[in-house]
Scaffold this active site. Structure first.
Site, PDB file in Angstrom:
ATOM      1  N   GLU A  64     -15.437  -3.561  -0.839  1.00  0.00           N
ATOM      2  CA  GLU A  64     -13.962  -2.419  -1.458  1.00  0.00           C
ATOM      3  C   GLU A  64     -12.972  -2.952  -1.456  1.00  0.00           C
ATOM      4  O   GLU A  64     -11.621  -2.249  -0.680  1.00  0.00           O
ATOM      5  CB  GLU A  64     -14.561  -0.962  -1.295  1.00  0.00           C
ATOM      6  CG  GLU A  64     -14.441  -0.784   0.061  1.00  0.00           C
ATOM      7  CD  GLU A  64     -15.124   0.859   0.917  1.00  0.00           C
ATOM      8  OE1 GLU A  64     -16.393   1.454   0.016  1.00  0.00           O
ATOM      9  OE2 GLU A  64     -14.956   1.480   1.854  1.00  0.00           O
ATOM     10  N   ARG A  95      -5.975  -4.283  -2.115  1.00  0.00           N
ATOM     11  CA  ARG A  95      -5.664  -5.373  -1.831  1.00  0.00           C
ATOM     12  C   ARG A  95      -5.419  -7.221  -2.302  1.00  0.00           C
ATOM     13  O   ARG A  95      -4.678  -7.409  -3.014  1.00  0.00           O
ATOM     14  CB  ARG A  95      -4.717  -5.515  -0.136  1.00  0.00           C
ATOM     15  CG  ARG A  95      -3.616  -6.552  -0.619  1.00  0.00           C
ATOM     16  CD  ARG A  95      -3.550  -6.497   1.183  1.00  0.00           C
ATOM     17  NE  ARG A  95      -4.195  -6.208   2.163  1.00  0.00           N
ATOM     18  CZ  ARG A  95      -2.849  -4.837   2.397  1.00  0.00           C
ATOM     19  NH1 ARG A  95      -1.900  -4.305   2.241  1.00  0.00           N
ATOM     20  NH2 ARG A  95      -3.936  -4.336   2.978  1.00  0.00           N
ATOM     21  N   CYS A 100      19.115   7.368   2.648  1.00  0.00           N
ATOM     22  CA  CYS A 100      19.964   7.860   4.045  1.00  0.00           C
ATOM     23  C   CYS A 100      18.639   7.928   5.472  1.00  0.00           C
ATOM     24  O   CYS A 100      18.244   8.670   6.281  1.00  0.00           O
ATOM     25  CB  CYS A 100      20.238   9.374   4.020  1.00  0.00           C
ATOM     26  SG  CYS A 100      21.455   9.485   3.304  1.00  0.00           S
ATOM     27  N   GLY A 102      -9.796  -4.381   3.174  1.00  0.00           N
ATOM     28  CA  GLY A 102      -9.313  -4.806   4.243  1.00  0.00           C
ATOM     29  C   GLY A 102      -9.309  -6.923   3.986  1.00  0.00           C
ATOM     30  O   GLY A 102      -8.468  -7.666   4.836  1.00  0.00           O
TER      31      GLY A 102
HETATM   32  C1  LIG Z   1      -7.409   1.367   1.676  1.00  0.00           C
HETATM   33  C2  LIG Z   1      -9.472   1.499   1.896  1.00  0.00           C
HETATM   34  C3  LIG Z   1      -9.507   0.262   1.312  1.00  0.00           C
HETATM   35  C4  LIG Z   1      -8.697  -0.877   0.707  1.00  0.00           C
HETATM   36  O1  LIG Z   1      -8.454  -1.577   1.133  1.00  0.00           O
HETATM   37  P1  LIG Z   1      -7.743  -3.165   0.804  1.00  0.00           P
HETATM   38  O2  LIG Z   1      -6.389  -3.253   2.837  1.00  0.00           O
HETATM   39  O3  LIG Z   1      -6.755  -2.900  -0.089  1.00  0.00           O
HETATM   40  O4  LIG Z   1      -8.655  -3.493   0.311  1.00  0.00           O
HETATM   41  C5  LIG Z   1     -10.529   0.693   1.132  1.00  0.00           C
HETATM   42  N1  LIG Z   1     -11.993   1.222   1.410  1.00  0.00           N
HETATM   43  C6  LIG Z   1     -11.313   2.591   2.752  1.00  0.00           C
HETATM   44  C7  LIG Z   1     -12.854   3.174   2.307  1.00  0.00           C
HETATM   45  C8  LIG Z   1     -10.102   2.742   2.725  1.00  0.00           C
HETATM   46  O5  LIG Z   1      -9.260   3.696   3.771  1.00  0.00           O
END
Ligand SMILES: *Cc1c(COP(=O)(O)O)cnc(C)c1O
Length: 417
Positions: free
Chosen positions: A271, A274, A338, A230
């Site tokens: 983790e 993005r 479409c 995130g």
């Molecule tokens: C989607 C997700 C991420 C990665 O999210 P980013 O916005 O790409 O950093 C990490 N952990 C979990 C559990 C996710 O569902």
């Protein structure tokens, strides 16, 4: 700032020949930028013993990209069998893989356990009984409910389908312990595309408080906390990047305080998807039609099959037109589905675009190609990687109509009832 000036400069020099050779559309990823961001993250968190980034595979599930992650000693965050297979295929094993699934099937757990295992991050207390066997190391995903808000995109944790509720958490660890778990981690994910680092600091503080409570109640210690993904990127030109130095510094303070009280600290895991690859990809597409009705529409040869975020979330992706800079007109940039959502930009001021012009859509390095779909029978484009030495490599071919029709070839199977 959307994609870096450096990437942009290298692009403007090389795009004409790349387009000539491969044709459009394609996603192009920048190895140099990905490594730079990865190394910067490692450097910012260098003082944290055992710090590890588990790259969220779903953001950019391509083996060549994942090899880059491995060379930086990153693990992988997986939530499906396909992502587990990819991670194993590039050599990741056991504690280099975090399996953070939701509504998990038995098959997924069996796959997670097979071929070298992974760290299981359980999304619900009921899954304890459904595991093939309780591993030595177990982690739960925590949903704080009303105790904390998610950020704008994640929303209210009370409405989120993820994680173990506050009232179940102690019981979850107690039951895991009773079934043989001896090593413990705690995970949460409360933000998506967040640019304010204070949010991540708050998350880390919250997890430290929770493990303090659990440790005392159960006489266990925690090996790690995982603050999830995130971490945001500036999609809009007026946004500032996330300040990872301050983030690391303030989480460090919280860790020091924890150490003062308990004499040890857990490892810090995250983790991100993005943050690592998002700004290091572009979708390159060619203008093929121009339509003047109530608005002006620039039709390009890519569509939502290549990039869903604008259509699905109304997300902003910056767009540049190769070799043109002056801003001259306001247009919608559209794909061919479409489906009226199939727009890469709505009422955007861009240089005047003619048929044949090359456009590149910024920040498609995460949740871009991976999220594409085949609605209308539109296939996904190829993926290219711009290597450190300036060469370009095909890392996934484009889909073909044969791929699309492949599921129509099957053995007849009739049931009379
Ligand atoms: C989607 C997700 C991420 C990665 O999210 P980013 O916005 O790409 O950093 C990490 N952990 C979990 C559990 C996710 O569902």
């Amino acid at each position: 700032m959307p994609i870096s000036k450096d990437f942009q400069q290298r692009l403007s020099g090389s795009l004409p020949s790349i387009v000539d050779h491969y044709g459009t559309p394609f996603h192009l990823y920048d190895e140099k930028g990905i490594r730079k961001t990865g190394e910067a993250l490692k450097k910012a968190f260098a003082d944290f013993d055992g710090f590890r980034e588990y790259f969220a595979v779903k953001a950019l599930p391509n083996p060549e990209i994942m090899r880059i992650m491995r060379s930086m000693d990153f693990g992988f965050d997986c939530s499906s069998v396909a992502e587990l297979q990819l991670s194993r295929q590039v050599g990741a094993r056991s504690e280099e893989i975090m399996f953070t699934s939701n509504n998990t099937s038995r098959l997924e757990f069996e796959m997670a356990e097979a071929a070298g295992g992974s760290i299981l991050n359980l999304d619900d207390i009921s899954l304890i009984e459904k595991l093939p066997r309780m591993p030595e190391l177990i982690c739960f995903r925590y949903n704080p409910g009303g105790r904390r808000t998610g950020n704008e995109i994640i929303g209210n944790p009370i409405e989120s389908k993820y994680g173990v509720s506050h009232n179940q958490l102690l019981d979850a660890y107690r039951r895991a312990q009773a079934q043989g778990a001896r090593r413990f981690g705690l995970h949460t994910m409360l933000a998506s595309n967040e640019l304010d680092y204070n949010y991540m600091v708050e998350t880390a503080r919250m997890l430290l408080d929770v493990i303090e409570w659990l440790s005392e109640a159960l006489s266990i210690t925690f090996e790690f906390i995982n603050i999830g993904g995130g971490m945001g990127i500036p999609y809009r030109p007026d946004q500032q990047p996330l300040d990872i130095q301050s983030m690391a510094q303030e989480i460090g303070t919280a860790f020091d305080q924890f150490k003062g009280r308990h004499g040890y600290v857990p490892r810090l895991y995250m983790e991100s998807g993005r943050f690592i690859t998002g700004p290091h990809g572009v979708l390159v597409t060619r203008a093929i039609n121009r339509k003047e009705i109530y608005r002006t529409y620039v039709g390009v040869d890519a569509c939502m099959s290549a990039l869903m975020r604008p259509g699905m979330y109304g997300a902003y992706h910056h767009i540049d037109v190769l070799g043109k800079e002056s801003t001259e007109e306001t247009v919608d940039v559209v794909g061919s589905l479409c489906e009226n959502n199939d727009k890469f930009a709505i009422q955007r001021t861009l240089p005047e675009i003619e048929d044949g012009d090359i456009l590149y859509i910024h920040d498609t390095g995460a949740h871009g190609h991976a999220m594409g779909f085949n609605y209308n029978g539109k296939v996904r484009p190829r993926e290219l990687l711009l290597r450190m030495d300036g060469t370009v490599e095909l890392i996934r071919r484009e889909e073909t109509l044969d791929d699309y029709f492949a599921t129509l070839q099957f053995e007849p199977d009739k049931l009379s009832i």
